[in-house]
Scaffold this active site. Structure first.
Site, short mmCIF file in Angstrom:
data_model
loop_
_atom_site.label_atom_id
_atom_site.label_comp_id
_atom_site.label_asym_id
_atom_site.label_seq_id
_atom_site.Cartn_x
_atom_site.Cartn_y
_atom_site.Cartn_z
CE LYS A 187 -24.29 -64.22 63.67
NZ LYS A 187 -25.18 -63.09 63.49
C1 LIG Z 1 -26.58 -62.57 63.37
C2 LIG Z 1 -27.04 -61.72 62.24
C3 LIG Z 1 -27.73 -60.51 62.46
C4 LIG Z 1 -28.31 -60.10 63.77
O1 LIG Z 1 -27.46 -60.01 64.82
P1 LIG Z 1 -28.00 -60.18 66.33
O2 LIG Z 1 -26.81 -59.81 67.12
O3 LIG Z 1 -28.39 -61.62 66.48
O4 LIG Z 1 -29.13 -59.26 66.53
C5 LIG Z 1 -27.99 -59.69 61.36
N1 LIG Z 1 -27.63 -60.06 60.13
C6 LIG Z 1 -27.01 -61.22 59.86
C7 LIG Z 1 -26.63 -61.53 58.46
C8 LIG Z 1 -26.71 -62.09 60.91
O5 LIG Z 1 -26.11 -63.24 60.65
#
Ligand SMILES: *Cc1c(COP(=O)(O)O)cnc(C)c1O
Length: 373
Positions: A187
């Site tokens: 991210k």
């Molecule tokens: C990455 C992501 C999540 C989940 O996050 P995690 O930290 O991996 O649990 C939820 N929604 C979207 C749209 C994502 O890209």
């Protein structure tokens, strides 16, 4: 051989390493209540950065979504409207919180939830809606918020991909009732694994704080159903250091996205991502769509790009309602969500993260044009 240009990668520098070392030396790796020194620092800085009153750190983006849905008090049978063209986490969270996901279609130009489709999915059982700011672009929130207010629904933003995105001059994270962020390694801001909830409502923040620590507001006096969703101090220290660089990261993403747009404009076979009036994209990924006679050749194209060491990736090849588990559980059929299903066969994303260089951009644009010729 050329090194792969990965779709995303964490940017860890000496600031992160120094702070993590400090935490390790301190011996305080986590705090029983969930609010350790670095967790608290990270939360305060994060709330300020996003422009929300409260921020509560948790162990992942999925944990944030689950805790948010528990906080709004979902009851068995309650429905939550979610997009199917997204990562599966929000849908999991709805079911884990006892609710039922109901899918809305997308706007084919932004790939985000279509307000009209959302309206069509509202029933007497609908309790909440989860707009997902996909690829780093904010959902067109005004029509969603208007419908939600009319029908007395809670609005939980899934901002996992969109830290830094703006809508009408406001950053995502304070647009609805509660917002959820992810700090997974790919991210825009990472702590390895981690997540954050932001809200302007004190009561929600307090409830999330209790949920992340077994429903305790006082030690060994559980007052509500909870979980262990605490963020470790090491993760919070990484996040705190990352936050101080986030604006620079985002500028570089924007610069790369603009250069890619310049390099690819005029290529007829490609629909480039848009940044509608009033939006500021945070460019988690640069998502293109094949159109015309080439629309069916997406998978082959992505393979060829990968052979040329470009980390092209498809988000998401299978809409959630067509994944085996959800398809069986709710007996969904194809053509339920036409825009979602068409987009899933045509989109692909290219990297624009801060480590992508100008030369990488030129290379990606040249290779893509050569393949499409
Ligand atoms: C990455 C992501 C999540 C989940 O996050 P995690 O930290 O991996 O649990 C939820 N929604 C979207 C749209 C994502 O890209």
């Amino acid at each position: 051989m050329r090194e792969m240009i990965p779709i995303n990668r964490p940017l860890i520098g000496k600031e992160e390493i120094n702070l993590v070392t400090k935490v390790l030396k301190s011996g305080l790796l986590t705090e029983k209540s969930g609010g350790g020194h670095y967790v608290t620092q990270f939360e305060q800085a994060f709330a300020k950065w996003v422009g929300a009153k409260y921020a509560v750190a948790v162990s992942s983006g999925t944990a944030a979504l689950h805790a948010a849905l528990m906080t709004v008090g979902l009851r068995a049978g309650d429905e939550v409207v979610v997009p199917s063209f997204s990562f599966v986490a929000a849908v999991e969270a709805v079911i884990l919180a006892g609710g039922k996901p109901v899918f809305a279609d997308i706007n084919p130009d932004t790939y985000c939830m279509d307000p009209e489709s959302f309206e069509g999915q509202i029933s007497g059982k609908t309790k909440a809606v989860i707009p997902v700011h996909l690829y780093g672009l904010a959902v067109d929130m005004d029509p969603i918020l208007k419908l939600a207010r009319e029908h007395d629904l809670m609005v939980i933003e899934d901002a996992a991909q969109a830290i830094g995105a703006e809508y009408k001059g406001k950053k995502v994270g304070g647009l609805g009732d509660i917002a959820c962020f992810s700090f997974y390694a790919t991210k825009n801001l990472t702590t390895g694994e981690g997540g954050m909830i932001t809200t302007n409502v004190e009561e929600y923040a307090e409830t999330v704080r209790a949920i992340r620590n077994h429903g305790e507001q006082e030690e060994y006096r559980t007052t509500m159903l909870g979980h262990n969703y605490r963020m470790p101090e090491v993760a919070a220290a990484i996040g705190f250091a990352q936050l101080s660089k986030l604006s620079r990261f985002l500028e570089r993403r924007r610069k790369n996205a603009e250069a890619l747009r310049d390099g690819l404009s005029g290529v007829e076979e490609l629909k480039l991502p848009i940044e509608p009036e009033g939006h500021r994209h945070s460019w988690y990924v640069y998502t293109l769509r094949l159109r015309g006679a080439n629309a069916g050749k997406r998978n082959r194209l992505v393979e060829e790009l990968r052979e040329k060491r470009i980390g092209a990736t498809v988000y998401y090849p299978v809409p959630i309602h067509l994944m085996p588990y959800y398809r069986e559980r709710y007996s969904y059929n194809r053509r339920l969500l036409p825009e979602t299903e068409t987009a899933a066969g045509q989109v692909f994303s290219l990297p624009v993260h801060p480590k992508v260089t100008g030369a990488d951009i030129d290379y990606m644009a040249a290779v893509l044009k050569r393949i499409l010729k």
